[in-house]
Design a protein around this motif. Sequence first.
Motif, PDB file in Angstrom:
ATOM      1  N   GLY A  84      13.499   0.024  -7.726  1.00  0.00           N
ATOM      2  CA  GLY A  84      12.167   0.029  -8.295  1.00  0.00           C
ATOM      3  C   GLY A  84      12.173   0.492  -9.730  1.00  0.00           C
ATOM      4  N   PRO A  85      10.978   0.631 -10.288  1.00  0.00           N
ATOM      5  CA  PRO A  85      10.877   1.021 -11.695  1.00  0.00           C
ATOM      6  C   PRO A  85      11.300   2.474 -11.918  1.00  0.00           C
ATOM      7  CG  PRO A  85       8.709   0.952 -10.687  1.00  0.00           C
ATOM      8  CD  PRO A  85       9.682   0.450  -9.665  1.00  0.00           C
ATOM      9  N   VAL A  86      11.674   2.742 -13.142  1.00  0.00           N
ATOM     10  CA  VAL A  86      12.013   4.090 -13.572  1.00  0.00           C
ATOM     11  C   VAL A  86      11.394   4.320 -14.952  1.00  0.00           C
ATOM     12  CG1 VAL A  86      14.170   4.248 -12.256  1.00  0.00           C
ATOM     13  CG2 VAL A  86      14.208   3.349 -14.581  1.00  0.00           C
ATOM     14  N   HIS A  87      11.396   5.547 -15.380  1.00  0.00           N
ATOM     15  CA  HIS A  87      10.891   5.865 -16.716  1.00  0.00           C
ATOM     16  C   HIS A  87      11.814   5.218 -17.752  1.00  0.00           C
ATOM     17  CE1 HIS A  87       9.866   8.229 -20.251  1.00  0.00           C
ATOM     18  NE2 HIS A  87       8.722   8.486 -19.650  1.00  0.00           N
ATOM     19  N   PRO A  88      11.267   4.769 -18.896  1.00  0.00           N
ATOM     20  CA  PRO A  88      12.103   4.052 -19.861  1.00  0.00           C
ATOM     21  C   PRO A  88      13.216   4.877 -20.509  1.00  0.00           C
ATOM     22  CG  PRO A  88       9.860   4.284 -20.682  1.00  0.00           C
ATOM     23  CD  PRO A  88       9.865   4.776 -19.271  1.00  0.00           C
ATOM     24  N   TYR A  89      13.049   6.187 -20.637  1.00  0.00           N
ATOM     25  CA  TYR A  89      14.132   6.950 -21.254  1.00  0.00           C
ATOM     26  C   TYR A  89      14.460   8.266 -20.554  1.00  0.00           C
ATOM     27  CZ  TYR A  89      10.287   9.324 -23.687  1.00  0.00           C
ATOM     28  OH  TYR A  89       9.134   9.995 -23.989  1.00  0.00           O
ATOM     29  N   MET A  90      13.847   8.533 -19.442  1.00  0.00           N
ATOM     30  CA  MET A  90      14.246   9.685 -18.642  1.00  0.00           C
ATOM     31  C   MET A  90      15.204   9.182 -17.558  1.00  0.00           C
ATOM     32  SD  MET A  90      10.784  11.834 -18.092  1.00  0.00           S
ATOM     33  CE  MET A  90       9.692  12.166 -19.451  1.00  0.00           C
ATOM     34  N   ARG A  91      16.175   9.989 -17.226  1.00  0.00           N
ATOM     35  CA  ARG A  91      17.160   9.583 -16.228  1.00  0.00           C
ATOM     36  C   ARG A  91      16.693  10.052 -14.850  1.00  0.00           C
ATOM     37  NH1 ARG A  91      22.700  11.807 -17.530  1.00  0.00           N
ATOM     38  NH2 ARG A  91      21.660  13.703 -16.922  1.00  0.00           N
ATOM     39  N   ALA A  92      15.927   9.207 -14.197  1.00  0.00           N
ATOM     40  CA  ALA A  92      15.432   9.491 -12.850  1.00  0.00           C
ATOM     41  C   ALA A  92      15.745   8.298 -11.960  1.00  0.00           C
ATOM     42  CB  ALA A  92      13.930   9.734 -12.866  1.00  0.00           C
ATOM     43  N   SER A  93      16.135   8.586 -10.761  1.00  0.00           N
ATOM     44  CA  SER A  93      16.348   7.508  -9.792  1.00  0.00           C
ATOM     45  C   SER A  93      15.000   6.915  -9.407  1.00  0.00           C
ATOM     46  CB  SER A  93      17.048   8.060  -8.556  1.00  0.00           C
ATOM     47  OG  SER A  93      18.315   8.554  -8.904  1.00  0.00           O
ATOM     48  N   PRO A  94      14.950   5.638  -9.011  1.00  0.00           N
ATOM     49  CA  PRO A  94      13.678   5.030  -8.637  1.00  0.00           C
ATOM     50  C   PRO A  94      12.918   5.812  -7.567  1.00  0.00           C
ATOM     51  CG  PRO A  94      15.349   3.335  -8.848  1.00  0.00           C
ATOM     52  CD  PRO A  94      16.057   4.666  -8.967  1.00  0.00           C
ATOM     53  N   GLY A  95      13.612   6.367  -6.588  1.00  0.00           N
ATOM     54  CA  GLY A  95      12.941   7.136  -5.540  1.00  0.00           C
ATOM     55  C   GLY A  95      12.292   8.401  -6.067  1.00  0.00           C
ATOM     56  N   CYS A  96      12.916   9.048  -7.028  1.00  0.00           N
ATOM     57  CA  CYS A  96      12.349  10.261  -7.619  1.00  0.00           C
ATOM     58  C   CYS A  96      11.109   9.898  -8.445  1.00  0.00           C
ATOM     59  CB  CYS A  96      13.391  10.974  -8.482  1.00  0.00           C
ATOM     60  SG  CYS A  96      12.943  12.673  -8.910  1.00  0.00           S
ATOM     61  N   TRP A  97      11.217   8.835  -9.218  1.00  0.00           N
ATOM     62  CA  TRP A  97      10.088   8.363 -10.028  1.00  0.00           C
ATOM     63  C   TRP A  97       8.918   7.972  -9.119  1.00  0.00           C
ATOM     64  CZ3 TRP A  97       8.267   8.982 -14.579  1.00  0.00           C
ATOM     65  CH2 TRP A  97       7.405   8.066 -15.174  1.00  0.00           C
ATOM     66  N   GLN A  98       9.223   7.341  -7.998  1.00  0.00           N
ATOM     67  CA  GLN A  98       8.192   6.946  -7.029  1.00  0.00           C
ATOM     68  C   GLN A  98       7.509   8.181  -6.447  1.00  0.00           C
ATOM     69  OE1 GLN A  98       9.618   4.400  -3.838  1.00  0.00           O
ATOM     70  NE2 GLN A  98       8.106   5.243  -2.443  1.00  0.00           N
ATOM     71  N   TRP A  99       8.286   9.152  -5.971  1.00  0.00           N
ATOM     72  CA  TRP A  99       7.695  10.368  -5.390  1.00  0.00           C
ATOM     73  C   TRP A  99       6.901  11.143  -6.432  1.00  0.00           C
ATOM     74  CZ3 TRP A  99      11.827  12.924  -1.702  1.00  0.00           C
ATOM     75  CH2 TRP A  99      11.792  12.256  -0.473  1.00  0.00           C
ATOM     76  N   TYR A 100       7.396  11.212  -7.659  1.00  0.00           N
ATOM     77  CA  TYR A 100       6.666  11.903  -8.714  1.00  0.00           C
ATOM     78  C   TYR A 100       5.307  11.224  -8.930  1.00  0.00           C
ATOM     79  CZ  TYR A 100       5.381  13.679 -13.322  1.00  0.00           C
ATOM     80  OH  TYR A 100       4.694  14.226 -14.381  1.00  0.00           O
ATOM     81  N   GLY A 101       5.282   9.912  -8.946  1.00  0.00           N
ATOM     82  CA  GLY A 101       4.016   9.194  -9.101  1.00  0.00           C
ATOM     83  C   GLY A 101       3.038   9.499  -7.982  1.00  0.00           C
ATOM     84  N   GLU A 102       3.539   9.557  -6.751  1.00  0.00           N
ATOM     85  CA  GLU A 102       2.672   9.893  -5.618  1.00  0.00           C
ATOM     86  C   GLU A 102       2.127  11.313  -5.746  1.00  0.00           C
ATOM     87  OE1 GLU A 102       4.440   9.084  -1.779  1.00  0.00           O
ATOM     88  OE2 GLU A 102       5.347   7.235  -2.538  1.00  0.00           O
ATOM     89  N   LEU A 103       2.995  12.239  -6.115  1.00  0.00           N
ATOM     90  CA  LEU A 103       2.563  13.632  -6.275  1.00  0.00           C
ATOM     91  C   LEU A 103       1.578  13.764  -7.431  1.00  0.00           C
ATOM     92  CD1 LEU A 103       5.986  15.369  -5.722  1.00  0.00           C
ATOM     93  CD2 LEU A 103       3.984  15.555  -4.228  1.00  0.00           C
ATOM     94  N   LEU A 104       1.834  13.045  -8.491  1.00  0.00           N
ATOM     95  CA  LEU A 104       0.977  13.114  -9.674  1.00  0.00           C
ATOM     96  C   LEU A 104      -0.468  12.772  -9.337  1.00  0.00           C
ATOM     97  CD1 LEU A 104       0.950  13.593 -12.715  1.00  0.00           C
ATOM     98  CD2 LEU A 104       1.527  11.186 -13.016  1.00  0.00           C
TER      99      LEU A 104
END
Length: 183
Positions: free
Chosen positions: A26-46
């Motif tokens: 899945g998508p990730v931040h353009p310049y932060m090194r995050a795995s797609p699953g972490c980016w996904q969970w962060y979005g849900e938490l946000l």
Amino acid sequence: MNNPNVDPHSTRQCLGCQGQVPDVEGPVHPYMRASPGCWQWYGELLSEWLTPAAPLELRMLHVDCFAAQHPAGAENDRRQNQSVAVHLTALCLFHEYGIAADRIPYYRKRTSQAVLPRLGLPDWPHLREPDFSGTITVSDLYHDRRTGETRLGVAWPRDCWQAWAPHHSTVRRWAEAVLEGTA
């Protein structure tokens, strides 16, 4: 504080924070090194943290924690170096200078304008990222939230700031420059 209750067959270690997150594409931040699953969970938490019911630290400092825990490790990436500097300075202002969490966005916006000229820096230096194992990560917050807890979310900013201890003296200089430049 990686969660031991996560099924290791469906998770992977995040490239940035090292938390156990879903092993998904899945998508990730353009310049932060995050795995797609972490980016996904962060979005849900946000989406939950941006409500008035969320603790103030989560509403105001979540972006600083996420950015500081997901540095790209790219020494020559100006965006990433600036991102780490700005977000660590925000955490420093909160923890070491007593700036209220609801005032942090004001100071965050002014960090680049104030620090580089005041300190005569041509650009942000690269700060070598710490080992985040043992710190609170998005994975911990995601699992904490499923039980209705917010204690880890409130502790996340301090934990994240402490992980960067080798760079505290540098970041304190930046925080002082911000305070001088916005007084």
